[in-house]
Scaffold this active site. Sequence first.
Site, PDB file in Angstrom:
ATOM      1  N   HIS A  48     -18.454 -57.774  16.223  1.00  0.00           N
ATOM      2  CA  HIS A  48     -17.320 -58.712  16.186  1.00  0.00           C
ATOM      3  C   HIS A  48     -16.067 -57.946  15.741  1.00  0.00           C
ATOM      4  O   HIS A  48     -16.082 -57.278  14.710  1.00  0.00           O
ATOM      5  CB  HIS A  48     -17.589 -59.855  15.207  1.00  0.00           C
ATOM      6  CG  HIS A  48     -16.511 -60.890  15.200  1.00  0.00           C
ATOM      7  ND1 HIS A  48     -16.396 -61.859  16.176  1.00  0.00           N
ATOM      8  CD2 HIS A  48     -15.466 -61.096  14.345  1.00  0.00           C
ATOM      9  CE1 HIS A  48     -15.347 -62.623  15.920  1.00  0.00           C
ATOM     10  NE2 HIS A  48     -14.759 -62.173  14.815  1.00  0.00           N
ATOM     11  N   ASP A  87     -20.247 -66.747  14.260  1.00  0.00           N
ATOM     12  CA  ASP A  87     -19.826 -65.528  13.564  1.00  0.00           C
ATOM     13  C   ASP A  87     -20.018 -65.652  12.052  1.00  0.00           C
ATOM     14  O   ASP A  87     -19.195 -65.182  11.260  1.00  0.00           O
ATOM     15  CB  ASP A  87     -18.357 -65.195  13.868  1.00  0.00           C
ATOM     16  CG  ASP A  87     -18.093 -65.058  15.351  1.00  0.00           C
ATOM     17  OD1 ASP A  87     -19.006 -64.640  16.078  1.00  0.00           O
ATOM     18  OD2 ASP A  87     -16.972 -65.381  15.785  1.00  0.00           O
ATOM     19  N   CYS A 101      41.489 -18.072  17.186  1.00  0.00           N
ATOM     20  CA  CYS A 101      41.121 -17.907  15.776  1.00  0.00           C
ATOM     21  C   CYS A 101      40.885 -16.452  15.398  1.00  0.00           C
ATOM     22  O   CYS A 101      40.782 -16.138  14.206  1.00  0.00           O
ATOM     23  CB  CYS A 101      39.894 -18.755  15.436  1.00  0.00           C
ATOM     24  SG  CYS A 101      38.485 -18.458  16.488  1.00  0.00           S
TER      25      CYS A 101
END
Length: 857
Positions: A126, A162, A725
């Site tokens: 189950h 169950d 730069c």
Amino acid sequence: MFASRQFVRLFSTSQSWYDRMKVAVIGQSLFGAEVYRLLQKDGHQIVGVFTVPDVNGKPDPLALAAAKDNIPVFKYKRWQTKKVAIPEVLAEYKSVGAELNVLPFCSQFIPMDVINHPKYQSIIYHPSLLPRHRGASAINWTLMQGDKSGGFTVFWADDGLDTGPILLQKKCFVAPDDTVDSIYNRFLFPEGVKAMGEAVQMIHQGRAPKIVQPEEGATYDPLLKKANVKVDLNQSAESIHNFIRGCDKVPGAWIEINGEKVTLYGSRLWNRMEPRGSKVELAGASKPAIVHKNGMVIFGNDGKMVNVNQLQFENGKMIQACKFGKEDTSQTKLELTPEEETMIKNLKIVWGGILNVEVDETTDFFKSGAGSMDVVRLVEEVKEKCNGVSLQNEDVYMNAGFEDFTSCVIRRFRGIEDKEPFTFDAVQMRVNNMDLSFPHQCFIDNEFVDSSDGRTFDTINPNDESVICKVSRGTVEDVNRAVEAAKVAFYEGEWGRMNARDRGTLMYRLADLMDEHKEELATLESMDSGAVYTLALKTHVGMSIDTFRYFAGWCDKIQGLTIPINHARPSKNLTYTKREPIGVCGIVVPWNYPLMMLAWKMAACLAAGNTVVLKPAQVTPLTALKFAELVVKAGFPPGVINILPGPGSSIGQAMSEHPDIRKLGFTGSTPIGKTIMESCAKVNLKKVSLELGGKSPLIIFSDCDMDKAVRMGMSSVFFNKGENCIAAGRLFVEESIHDEYVERIIGEIKKMKIGDPLDRSTDHGPQNHRAHLEKLLEYCQEGVKEGAKLVYGGKQVDRKGLFMEPTVFTEVEDHMFIAQEESFGPVMIISKFQDGDIDGVLKHLLYPDVCLTNFHM
């Protein structure tokens, strides 16, 4: 002796052939078949398999497995009538002489005459932790109730539902986005099969417990049917998500849209920002849903969100949720070639072989009895019999009807994907003898979108100060969205799972596209930044392409080291380093080389596997946005690269303060760099790379090659209009050649052609933007004011546009502003030094009060 020991060991741990347990397997499904195979493998004697009748002529997998081994197979439509066992069925069952019934998965009611008949009676699997979630829909309810843990129980059957004593249980963690399929395939199926085998062994060895189920915490949950799984939208987003995923894919939770039942699949909690998209009214919802590129977001009554990625209509048609309300071009009727007509005939044969029914255009794969294993079979048979067409399982679910399925196969055969076409609001113009098309919006998650507040700014052509176009002005909210997209791409998306070689392939493809569009990129760079076109083509764009190709080659060559250490006892130790990507990287680039600075910083991040949010300079956003267009065409996954034009004061600051950005790279002024470093340290100590101001010297000695010295001086100062730069911020010329050198420099300047940067003969274009030009003019005025000698230029060119005359100052002393500060423009600063006084000129370079900054913010 060896053989004897081996025999005793085998005998002591295994069953002998005459001591096998006689087992009857009662049930069905692939799970039942796997349990049957394991029991066979463990040496038990399967005396009979009892299962369901064939469906459409197809035997159950358990029946197939047993028949293959010549095990008796019995197929009963039912075992009992009015709760009384059918005598013929009961007699046939008893005839096999089972000592134990094993029920791995059984959808039928088995009479107690069968349950209690064997010596050891019956055990059942189950899929829940009994006594919680008794009933046939246990997995569904585990998810629908939001259980943090799940699992399964093997129990002894009794006359309750169950309720029998527990033999064993196994527990697992339930992930927040688990579905019935994911938890079943990850844990309940594989571990359940093993547990059934373990339970039978325990019974056989006489050590199987019978633990009475407690009634505390016991629940019985009803069987789920389509009619009773309508989603209650007046609850929290988490509850809505749990309900949807608990019903995915069967029976399928549904809502009402425009009066029609629409079933929802692929639910996940949406912990991201509220997406942008179109709104859809939902019956019973606290606010409208939003259809967006990743699905449909539904709001809970707590204001939080759930995202679903698939929808199914009452007629069985499934679509991607992101396509809701849009025209479905995938269903356009196709004109078929003879080869494709043959493929459809083959598909009809394949479907018929799987379903055992007569197939026509209206046949539905799943309504005809197909299950998940049939989907796998169909995908494989399509590949085998339809010229290697590769499908995903999802393609079958999304195209369950035969007509839709054949259309999908033909489209895949033609290389047509069901993806949304990549479209955006492009700016189009005719310039530089070409038709130019480029984006102007924020680029987030592979989409061009307006900023969150809809504001824009003008980007200006410095050649004539005309407006090129309006560009979306990103906001802090846009930063949050971009970072979120980058984070998802890194941690959850395809990019984070991609191997290094495939990353490299994407980067090579992107470089090839940049190469293919280099004239367009160079034209945009020239228009937006004032760079001379020929220079933009070779340097700005050419070096960017080279950079991406270079780092593409690095993708699969980033590796760690093994480190020799003293061996610890008693174990031997292995010490090694592993280089891993850091995550989301933020990049803020300057305006002097817009595309090249992007490439230098971004390519390395991508090669290492990071994702990126980039802010181009506000005055030069266009090449970055055109680059973003190529990113999508190259096939980069969503979120890997995000680009946000706009001001540094809001976007850049938000990036430096964002806790999910792990590293920030910045090129710009020293004061801004200090602010960024401080913000990064305060928020999350993110790694920071800063490229700030400089004042590079160039020293000219009297024994130089004068022609070469002049060329080097000109290029080191006036290259790219001085917006460089690594420009020579100050020249030191030996006294004996000083005057000649200055004269030669001025002569070369007079030869320079100043003008339209798109003119191939132009040497010197306009400065980048007006604010910078004005700072240069102030810079020159300050130089004159402090006593430096202006020998050439120093003013704006008398023509339309942002043109600055190449400028030369002499007699510059160390204390002067222009000696200390970087101009970042076409300004040559010359100081002379006495012949042979090398130590003296070096002292000038080490001047203690020099404060280096620049203007490329």
